[in-house]
Design an enzyme around this catalytic site. Structure first.
Site, PDB file in Angstrom:
ATOM      1  N   PHE A 181       4.971  25.817  -2.357  1.00  0.00           N
ATOM      2  CA  PHE A 181       5.867  24.844  -1.731  1.00  0.00           C
ATOM      3  C   PHE A 181       7.095  24.656  -2.602  1.00  0.00           C
ATOM      4  O   PHE A 181       7.109  24.965  -3.797  1.00  0.00           O
ATOM      5  CB  PHE A 181       5.148  23.500  -1.515  1.00  0.00           C
ATOM      6  CG  PHE A 181       4.756  22.790  -2.782  1.00  0.00           C
ATOM      7  CD1 PHE A 181       5.604  21.857  -3.382  1.00  0.00           C
ATOM      8  CD2 PHE A 181       3.525  23.041  -3.390  1.00  0.00           C
ATOM      9  CE1 PHE A 181       5.246  21.196  -4.549  1.00  0.00           C
ATOM     10  CE2 PHE A 181       3.155  22.379  -4.555  1.00  0.00           C
ATOM     11  CZ  PHE A 181       4.015  21.461  -5.129  1.00  0.00           C
ATOM     12  N   CYS A 182       8.164  24.149  -1.980  1.00  0.00           N
ATOM     13  CA  CYS A 182       9.401  23.822  -2.682  1.00  0.00           C
ATOM     14  C   CYS A 182      10.079  22.691  -1.912  1.00  0.00           C
ATOM     15  O   CYS A 182       9.479  22.106  -1.011  1.00  0.00           O
ATOM     16  CB  CYS A 182      10.308  25.036  -2.811  1.00  0.00           C
ATOM     17  SG  CYS A 182      10.717  25.818  -1.235  1.00  0.00           S
ATOM     18  N   THR A 183      11.316  22.369  -2.231  1.00  0.00           N
ATOM     19  CA  THR A 183      11.962  21.189  -1.650  1.00  0.00           C
ATOM     20  C   THR A 183      12.129  21.304  -0.140  1.00  0.00           C
ATOM     21  O   THR A 183      11.699  20.435   0.614  1.00  0.00           O
ATOM     22  CB  THR A 183      13.336  20.956  -2.307  1.00  0.00           C
ATOM     23  OG1 THR A 183      13.170  20.874  -3.712  1.00  0.00           O
ATOM     24  CG2 THR A 183      13.952  19.657  -1.788  1.00  0.00           C
TER      25      THR A 183
END
Length: 305
Positions: free
Chosen positions: A189-191
């Site tokens: 996951f990331c922003t």
């Protein structure tokens, strides 16, 4: 050719804030990146936008802010330019979140530094409402692909932190830890989702077969998952004047240290080594007295006092 109007996505019910903040990306090769860059720069200046758009041969990426009408016109222009499948999220800012508007022409819309093919091969998308079940699965390794200062502001319970200083370091981190991840389900996951488009593509090219990622990133999760059911801890660092957002994409309590760039919680703001615009507990010991004096003078000139 006329562009049909686009419905605005649901925005969390906050105050009647004047700034609509749009985070967007799409991996799609523009016909002429340089011409698109010029067109978007002129459009943004006319609409009074602020923020940054990145145009590259692989697509477009950015976070921009403006009035409701201005953001709608920008989105319509991108659709007319062929970007009809944008990954797109909105939130609000009570104050102008960026100083100026920039459109940059780069080699990549998010810099990984090694060739991957996210338009052709990416991991399996996991919707926000299904992410908690994945976090609870002991057979899944969940990896936070963001930089260490972003992770410091907040992350998911139990997530692995590669301690990156930039996304360019991710391939080397993967090389060093490939043996530990071999044969496992890997979820990332990331922003907003864009870094995971490339990181999952990289894992698949390196021979991993069961690779997943959070569609729409943390921002989509915080928008859609009720706080009482959330597995998120802390706030989500964002690259604008809000510094961080929380559940419902409401503006968070963190502020940024103007000396080192770290997001500071209210507790860290109360630390004896915190001085607004000058230092915090993370950097106070790394700057000289002369540097602190220069920071104080900058703070005085910019903010008075």
């Amino acid at each position: 050719m006329p562009v049909p109007p686009l419905p605005s996505p649901s925005v969390p019910a906050l105050s009647a804030a004047p700034w609509v903040v749009a985070a967007l990306y799409e991996f799609r090769a523009p016909e002429d990146p340089a011409a698109l860059r010029g067109d978007l720069a002129a459009l943004g200046a006319r609409l009074g936008l602020c923020g940054t758009l990145i145009v590259a041969p692989e697509g477009i990426n950015g976070t921009v802010a403006g009035s409701r009408a201005a953001i709608d016109e920008l989105r319509a222009a991108l659709r007319a330019a062929g970007f009809a499948r944008l990954e797109y999220k909105e939130s609000e800012a009570a104050e102008r979140p960026f100083k100026r508007f920039k459109v940059r022409l780069k080699a990549e819309i998010v810099t990984l530094g090694v060739p991957v093919t996210p338009r052709e091969r990416v991991g399996t998308y996991v919707e926000a409402e299904d992410w908690n079940a994945l976090l609870a699965d002991p057979d899944v390794v969940v990896v936070d692909t963001r930089n260490r200062y972003e992770v410091k502001a907040g992350t998911f319970q139990g997530a692995l932190d590669p301690e990156l200083d930039s996304f360019r370091e991710f391939p080397a981190w993967l090389d060093a830890h490939a043996g530990e991840l071999a044969g496992k389900r890997v979820a990332m996951f990331c922003t907003g989702g864009i870094r995971c488009e490339k990181s999952t593509s990289l894992l698949l090219e390196r021979g991993f077969t069961d690779v997943l990622h959070l569609r729409g990133g943390i921002l989509k999760y915080l928008e859609q998952v009720p706080e009482e059911h959330s597995r998120w801890e802390g706030e989500c660092f964002v690259f604008d004047g809000r510094v961080a957002v929380g559940h419902g994409l409401r503006e968070g309590e963190a502020i940024m240290c103007h000396s080192c760039g770290w997001p500071l919680t209210p507790q860290e703001q109360a630390h004896p080594e915190y001085e607004e615009g000058v230092s915090c507990e993370h950097c106070a010991g790394r700057t000289t007295a002369a540097q602190k004096a220069a920071f104080r003078e900058r703070q005085r000139q910019v903010y008075g006092g």
